[in-house]
Design a protein around this motif. Structure first.
Motif, mmCIF file in Angstrom:
data_model
loop_
_atom_site.group_PDB
_atom_site.id
_atom_site.type_symbol
_atom_site.label_atom_id
_atom_site.label_comp_id
_atom_site.label_asym_id
_atom_site.label_seq_id
_atom_site.Cartn_x
_atom_site.Cartn_y
_atom_site.Cartn_z
ATOM 1 N N TRP A 37 -11.107 -2.721 -3.485
ATOM 2 C CA TRP A 37 -10.290 -3.957 -3.397
ATOM 3 C C TRP A 37 -10.446 -4.668 -4.817
ATOM 4 O O TRP A 37 -11.750 -4.428 -5.310
ATOM 5 C CB TRP A 37 -10.816 -5.007 -2.475
ATOM 6 N N GLN A 68 -5.152 -8.195 0.766
ATOM 7 C CA GLN A 68 -6.165 -8.400 1.802
ATOM 8 C C GLN A 68 -5.707 -9.346 2.680
ATOM 9 O O GLN A 68 -5.167 -10.424 2.334
ATOM 10 C CB GLN A 68 -7.384 -8.722 0.982
ATOM 11 N N SER A 114 -6.556 -10.464 -3.852
ATOM 12 C CA SER A 114 -7.238 -9.364 -3.787
ATOM 13 C C SER A 114 -6.034 -8.134 -3.363
ATOM 14 O O SER A 114 -5.261 -8.409 -2.258
ATOM 15 C CB SER A 114 -8.368 -9.191 -2.885
#
Length: 251
Positions: A37, A68, A114
Motif C-alpha cells: 500500500w 484501500q 492509499s
C-alpha cells in the motif's frame, strides 16, 4: 600519432527530451513495490501516481490499481508507456481523449489516499483497437485539468472576500455604482500598462494589492490570461494573502 577528431552528430531535440525524462525517472524517489500500500497526501497525488505508473511500463502488462477500503479496482493494460485498455471506469474508451481518461481516473479515485499496484498479467492480449493514450498526453491533460480547477477556485474565493469585483474578459461584475466605476477605471489603466511594459507577465499567475482608502484595498488577479479586479475591506488582506501563498506553493 593522434587520430583526427571526428565530429559526432548532435542529438535531436526529441532524443535530448527522452534522455532527460529517463534521468528524471532514475533520480526520482522509488515508490513502494508492487503488492504494498502506498499512501498519498491527496487524491490528486494518487491520480498522478497512476499516470506515472503508465510511464514506467515498457513491456506489456496489466496493472491492477486497488483503493484501500474499497472493493473495486482499476485494470490498466499498458505497453510502451501507453495506456491501451482500461477497465473499472465509467468511460466509453472508443472516443475518449486524454482529458476524458484523466477525468475518469480522478472520479474513480475520488477521496483515495492509499493505493496498491499489482501486476495481474504479463504479456496480456492487446486489444484490437489501435486507440491508446501516452503517459505524456495523460500527464499534460492532468496539469491542464488542475490549472482549470484552480483558476475558478481562486477567482471565486477572491469574489467572496470582496465588496465589488469585475471580470475583465467577460464584463461580469458585482458591486455598488461607485465601486464598479473605480474598477472600470482600473481596467482601463491596466490596458495601457499591459500594452507598454507588462507583456511578459500576461500568462503568469499574478496577484497585486493596492491601497485605495483607509479601510479598503484593490486586488488585481491574473491567471492564464484572465483578469479579476476587486475591492476588499482591510480585514480580508491576511486571509487573501495566505490563500495566495498556499496556491503558489502547490504549483
Amino acid at each position: 600519432m593522434i587520430s583526427p577528431r571526428k565530429d559526432t552528430p548532435a542529438a535531436s531535440d526529441t532524443e535530448v527530451t527522452d534522455a532527460r525524462a529517463a534521468l528524471q525517472r532514475v533520480a526520482a524517489p522509488v515508490m513502494q513495490g508492487y503488492g504494498t500500500w502506498c499512501r498519498f497526501d491527496s487524491a490528486a497525488e494518487a491520480v498522478r501516481a497512476v499516470i506515472g505508473e503508465i510511464g514506467e511500463v515498457v513491456l506489456a502488462r496489466t496493472i491492477a490499481v486497488s483503493v484501500q477500503d474499497r472493493d473495486a479496482a482499476l485494470l490498466l493494460t499498458i505497453s510502451n508507456r501507453h495506456l491501451v485498455a482500461l477497465e473499472g471506469l465509467s468511460l466509453d474508451a472508443s472516443d475518449a481523449d486524454a482529458q476524458d481518461v484523466v477525468a475518469a481516473i480522478a472520479q474513480a479515485l475520488d477521496g483515495a489516499k492509499s493505493l496498491r499496484f499489482d501486476i495481474t498479467a504479463k504479456a496480456p492480449e492487446m486489444p484490437s483497437s489501435a486507440r491508446s493514450w501516452s503517459c505524456q498526453a495523460l500527464m499534460e491533460a492532468l496539469e491542464a485539468s488542475r490549472e482549470e480547477a484552480v483558476a475558478p477556485a481562486i477567482f471565486a474565493n477572491v469574489k467572496a472576500l470582496s465588496v465589488a469585483w469585475l471580470e475583465v474578459e467577460t464584463g461580469a461584475e458585482t458591486g455598488s455604482e461607485a465601486t464598479l466605476r473605480a474598477l472600470h477605471h482600473m481596467a482601463r489603466a491596466r490596458e495601457d500598462v499591459v500594452g507598454q511594459v507588462d507583456q511578459f507577465r500576461q500568462d503568469q499567475p499574478h496577484l497585486a494589492l493596492f491601497s485605495v482608502a483607509e479601510q479598503m484595498f484593490a486586488v488585481e488577479l491574473s491567471w492564464q490570461g484572465n483578469q479579476l479586479l476587486a475591492i476588499c475591506e482591510a480585514s480580508a488582506r491576511e486571509e487573501l494573502l495566505a490563500m495566495w501563498r498556499g496556491l503558489i506553493a502547490e504549483m
